[in-house]
Design a protein around this motif. Structure first.
Motif, PDB file in Angstrom:
ATOM      1  N   HIS A 315       0.845  -1.190   0.000  1.00  0.00           N
ATOM      2  CA  HIS A 315       0.000   0.000   0.000  1.00  0.00           C
ATOM      3  C   HIS A 315       0.884   1.244   0.000  1.00  0.00           C
ATOM      4  O   HIS A 315       1.982   1.242   0.568  1.00  0.00           O
ATOM      5  CB  HIS A 315      -0.908   0.032   1.237  1.00  0.00           C
ATOM      6  N   ALA A 316       0.398   2.307  -0.615  1.00  0.00           N
ATOM      7  CA  ALA A 316       1.126   3.574  -0.606  1.00  0.00           C
ATOM      8  C   ALA A 316       1.075   4.188   0.790  1.00  0.00           C
ATOM      9  O   ALA A 316       0.013   4.269   1.410  1.00  0.00           O
ATOM     10  CB  ALA A 316       0.521   4.532  -1.623  1.00  0.00           C
ATOM     11  N   TRP A 552       6.710  -5.310 -10.781  1.00  0.00           N
ATOM     12  CA  TRP A 552       5.999  -4.100 -10.387  1.00  0.00           C
ATOM     13  C   TRP A 552       4.637  -4.474  -9.828  1.00  0.00           C
ATOM     14  O   TRP A 552       4.119  -5.564 -10.059  1.00  0.00           O
ATOM     15  CB  TRP A 552       5.847  -3.150 -11.582  1.00  0.00           C
ATOM     16  N   ARG A 553       4.080  -3.550  -9.070  1.00  0.00           N
ATOM     17  CA  ARG A 553       2.724  -3.759  -8.566  1.00  0.00           C
ATOM     18  C   ARG A 553       2.065  -2.412  -8.325  1.00  0.00           C
ATOM     19  O   ARG A 553       2.723  -1.409  -8.036  1.00  0.00           O
ATOM     20  CB  ARG A 553       2.726  -4.590  -7.287  1.00  0.00           C
ATOM     21  N   PHE A 554       0.755  -2.427  -8.462  1.00  0.00           N
ATOM     22  CA  PHE A 554      -0.034  -1.237  -8.200  1.00  0.00           C
ATOM     23  C   PHE A 554      -0.430  -1.216  -6.725  1.00  0.00           C
ATOM     24  O   PHE A 554      -0.624  -2.271  -6.111  1.00  0.00           O
ATOM     25  CB  PHE A 554      -1.275  -1.215  -9.094  1.00  0.00           C
ATOM     26  N   PRO A 555      -0.540  -0.033  -6.129  1.00  0.00           N
ATOM     27  CA  PRO A 555      -0.914   0.048  -4.713  1.00  0.00           C
ATOM     28  C   PRO A 555      -2.221  -0.679  -4.429  1.00  0.00           C
ATOM     29  O   PRO A 555      -3.159  -0.646  -5.230  1.00  0.00           O
ATOM     30  CB  PRO A 555      -1.056   1.557  -4.479  1.00  0.00           C
ATOM     31  N   GLY A 556      -2.254  -1.354  -3.286  1.00  0.00           N
ATOM     32  CA  GLY A 556      -3.446  -2.082  -2.880  1.00  0.00           C
ATOM     33  C   GLY A 556      -3.478  -3.522  -3.337  1.00  0.00           C
ATOM     34  O   GLY A 556      -4.429  -4.249  -3.031  1.00  0.00           O
ATOM     35  N   GLU A 557      -2.429  -3.973  -4.062  1.00  0.00           N
ATOM     36  CA  GLU A 557      -2.419  -5.345  -4.564  1.00  0.00           C
ATOM     37  C   GLU A 557      -1.637  -6.295  -3.669  1.00  0.00           C
ATOM     38  O   GLU A 557      -1.370  -7.435  -4.050  1.00  0.00           O
ATOM     39  CB  GLU A 557      -1.855  -5.375  -5.988  1.00  0.00           C
ATOM     40  N   GLY A 558      -1.236  -5.834  -2.476  1.00  0.00           N
ATOM     41  CA  GLY A 558      -0.552  -6.707  -1.532  1.00  0.00           C
ATOM     42  C   GLY A 558       0.721  -7.281  -2.109  1.00  0.00           C
ATOM     43  O   GLY A 558       1.567  -6.559  -2.628  1.00  0.00           O
ATOM     44  N   ASP A 559       0.867  -8.611  -2.036  1.00  0.00           N
ATOM     45  CA  ASP A 559       2.063  -9.283  -2.539  1.00  0.00           C
ATOM     46  C   ASP A 559       1.934  -9.696  -4.000  1.00  0.00           C
ATOM     47  O   ASP A 559       2.764 -10.451  -4.511  1.00  0.00           O
ATOM     48  CB  ASP A 559       2.354 -10.530  -1.694  1.00  0.00           C
ATOM     49  N   ASP A 560       0.907  -9.224  -4.673  1.00  0.00           N
ATOM     50  CA  ASP A 560       0.632  -9.642  -6.047  1.00  0.00           C
ATOM     51  C   ASP A 560       1.477  -8.830  -7.027  1.00  0.00           C
ATOM     52  O   ASP A 560       1.034  -7.840  -7.595  1.00  0.00           O
ATOM     53  CB  ASP A 560      -0.859  -9.470  -6.346  1.00  0.00           C
ATOM     54  N   TRP A 561       2.725  -9.257  -7.230  1.00  0.00           N
ATOM     55  CA  TRP A 561       3.627  -8.597  -8.163  1.00  0.00           C
ATOM     56  C   TRP A 561       3.367  -9.106  -9.584  1.00  0.00           C
ATOM     57  O   TRP A 561       3.091 -10.284  -9.795  1.00  0.00           O
ATOM     58  CB  TRP A 561       5.082  -8.893  -7.819  1.00  0.00           C
ATOM     59  N   GLN A 562       3.485  -8.211 -10.550  1.00  0.00           N
ATOM     60  CA  GLN A 562       3.534  -8.613 -11.951  1.00  0.00           C
ATOM     61  C   GLN A 562       5.003  -8.692 -12.366  1.00  0.00           C
ATOM     62  O   GLN A 562       5.829  -7.902 -11.901  1.00  0.00           O
ATOM     63  CB  GLN A 562       2.786  -7.617 -12.836  1.00  0.00           C
ATOM     64  N   GLU A 563       5.322  -9.632 -13.238  1.00  0.00           N
ATOM     65  CA  GLU A 563       6.705  -9.843 -13.648  1.00  0.00           C
ATOM     66  C   GLU A 563       6.786 -10.000 -15.157  1.00  0.00           C
ATOM     67  O   GLU A 563       5.877 -10.532 -15.790  1.00  0.00           O
ATOM     68  CB  GLU A 563       7.291 -11.091 -12.975  1.00  0.00           C
TER      69      GLU A 563
END
Length: 584
Positions: A315-316, A552-563
């Motif tokens: 989270h931001a 990278w990940r957008f705020p609010g996505e917890g540990d859900d990184w995109q790769e």
């Protein structure tokens, strides 16, 4: 000691010359003994514990340098490097080197404290040197630079602006727009476009209607292009529609002495000031907002508000810097923030001129580089859990070269090694430029400032940017001088491998940004974490062609990184980050 970097003696040599290297926990025992215990062997077969006679440390140095190491805690990290037959053995404790000697009857003793020769190899904290040693031992081709690895090829005046300059930024207003140079000035803001044919910046029409003391670009509307929030004689929102600039007032109850503007996820505006931090948003053509609750110190002299994932919780989070420290606003898990609380370890810097989040030591936590009126440059090392420790004193040559007059700092990668470098802009003198040796230690880039700068730059620099203007894979310095001239210093690309990725958010992703991003090699993730803001183009430098791995990940996505992975070749590779993935 002024520990100038010695290019002929680096941590690579220290590790290679040592027969045994061990990591200990050190504590003082009695008046003249340092006890090293809980030994962990890093190389060779070191002892599990050692006793070192410290009686040779002069009383003055013991009081000024040795004693403060144990002032806040009873134990401290220590590294011991044992050379063959004992000669040339050293102890590293705090940020100091001590040469050791061994006697058959009395054991180990300090021969010389604060050895300048070894400080030239590494002028940083023991915690970071421990990481360096492990990095060297674990990697077949470790890099601990002792030179900047970059040169200028020339300079030219490429434009002229008027007024006192508050900010400069290279930005893209939309997915399909060219990069423009935004200049915020009390004589009128401008958007300038680089003209490759005449090699200069040209003003764009229509002219902006603002004259900003503070400014921020963000996705505040549902249009595809970013819009501007400007604080001049009033707080205004400005956007481009049907070929013309439109503007409206922003009126939020409770605002006082506005000191900073920033973008928060969800198309929100952050407004810092004597009120603390206010959060505002535009809906149906109207701005609404409220001041966040906080434990405000009396007579708050506020500075900028910085946005980032400081605890890596997904989270931001917000950090409001002020003259006597900082306030932290933790995320509440629902897209908002908890009440602001005083930050442990945040130093008092006086009025804050600028601040930004950057991971200077590649540990995945965002640190803070700040400029204060009383202190000049300050480096806040992230200790986790929104706690910080000032570390300029053990961060290499930034310890003693910059002075308190520093006006602004640029974080960049001017030598294409993927580590964040620093350019400090100064009034009445040339800029100070530092390359990152890795692990929070900086060296002075003598080959970029030693006699190679044009004479006119010494009048002083108001603001500046580092950017790859031509797409050749090398960041250049563009700075506005005291007389308003825009000066360009071009990187020398002859004999250097210059390439990298230019990362930015798509118009749809910008509505959810800023985002957390990391980049590096698949097997050796030595690259730093970054915050990518709407409109910004983030340059990740590379010294050779090959794959670059991104998370990278957008705020609010917890540990859900995109790769994903992209291939970087000669020059700059433009990459658009969308909610669905990468677009080249």
């Amino acid at each position: 000691f002024l520990a100038f970097v010695n290019p002929n003696f680096t941590p690579l040599h220290v590790v290679a010359d040592a027969e045994h290297i061990s990591h200990y926990q050190a504590q003082v025992e009695g008046e003249h003994t340092l006890l090293l215990d809980q030994g962990q062997r890093l190389k060779g077969a070191g002892e599990e514990s050692l006793r070192i006679d410290i009686s040779a440390i002069p009383a003055e140095l013991r009081e000024e340098e040795f004693a403060p190491i144990f002032a806040e805690q009873a134990q401290s990290d220590a590294l011991v490097f044992i050379a063959a037959e004992g000669a040339g053995s050293t102890l590293h404790l705090g940020r100091y080197w001590a040469t050791l000697e061994q006697h058959a009857e009395r054991g180990w003793r300090v021969r010389e404290w604060s050895d300048g020769h070894f400080l030239g190899a590494w002028d940083g904290g023991t915690d970071q040197l421990l990481r360096v040693v492990r990095y060297i031992l674990d990697n077949p081709d470790p890099q601990v630079p002792a030179l900047s690895g970059a040169e200028w090829s020339g300079s030219a005046t490429v434009g002229q602006v008027e007024g006192s300059i508050a900010a400069m930024q290279m930005l893209h207003l939309g997915d399909d727009t060219a990069a423009q140079l935004f200049v915020a000035s009390d004589a009128g803001d401008q958007l300038l476009l680089w003209d490759a044919e005449v090699q200069a910046f040209a003003a764009q029409e229509p002219a902006l209607p603002s004259a900003s003391q503070l400014a921020v670009w963000g996705a505040f509307t549902d249009h595809e292009h970013l819009s501007l929030v400007s604080q001049g004689d009033s707080l205004r929102h400005i956007w481009l529609q049907d070929g013309s600039w439109h503007e409206e007032a922003i009126a939020i109850d409770g605002l006082s002495a506005i000191s900073g503007l920033a973008v928060a996820p969800g198309q929100r505006l952050l407004i810092a000031g004597a009120h603390g931090v206010a959060v505002a948003q535009r809906s149906d053509g109207q701005w609404t907002g409220q001041v966040l609750p906080a434990e405000l110190p009396a007579q708050l002299l506020a500075g900028p508000v910085v946005v980032g994932e400081f605890t890596n919780a997904g989270h931001a989070e917000l950090l409001l810097l002020h003259a006597h420290g900082a306030l932290a606003f933790a995320a509440d898990g629902d897209g908002g923030w908890e009440a602001g609380e005083a930050v442990t370890g945040a130093p008092a810097l006086g009025a804050i001129r600028s601040a930004q989040a950057v991971d200077v030591d590649n540990n995945g936590l965002l640190d803070i580089i700040a400029i204060g009126e009383d202190s000049g440059l300050s480096l806040w090392h992230n200790q986790g859990e929104m706690q910080w420790r000032e570390r300029r004193a053990d961060a290499g040559e930034i310890r003693y070269i910059p002075n308190a007059l520093v006006r602004d700092v640029i974080t960049c990668d001017f030598n294409n090694d993927g580590r964040p470098d620093l350019v400090l802009l100064n009034p009445g003198m040339g800029p100070h430029i530092f390359y990152n040796r890795g692990f929070m230690v900086f060296g002075f880039a003598e080959d970029l400032v030693g006699g190679t700068l044009p004479r006119e730059i010494y009048q002083g620099q108001q603001r500046g940017i580092m950017a790859d203007i031509t797409g050749d894979g090398a960041e250049e310095l563009v700075t506005i001088l005291e007389d308003g001239a825009i000066l360009r210093l071009q990187r020398d690309t002859e004999g250097y491998m210059t390439m990298g990725a230019q990362l930015r958010l798509s118009s749809t992703a910008a509505k959810r940004g800023p985002i957390m991003l990391r980049a590096g090699d698949e097997d050796r993730p030595i690259y730093a974490a970054h915050v990518l803001h709407p409109g910004e183009s983030l340059f990740i430098g590379r010294a050779e062609p090959g794959p670059l791995f991104l998370r990278w990940r957008f705020p609010g996505e917890g540990d859900d990184w995109q790769e994903d992975m992209l291939i970087v070749e000669d020059g700059s590779t433009p990459v658009l980050i969308t909610p669905e993935g990468l677009q080249q």
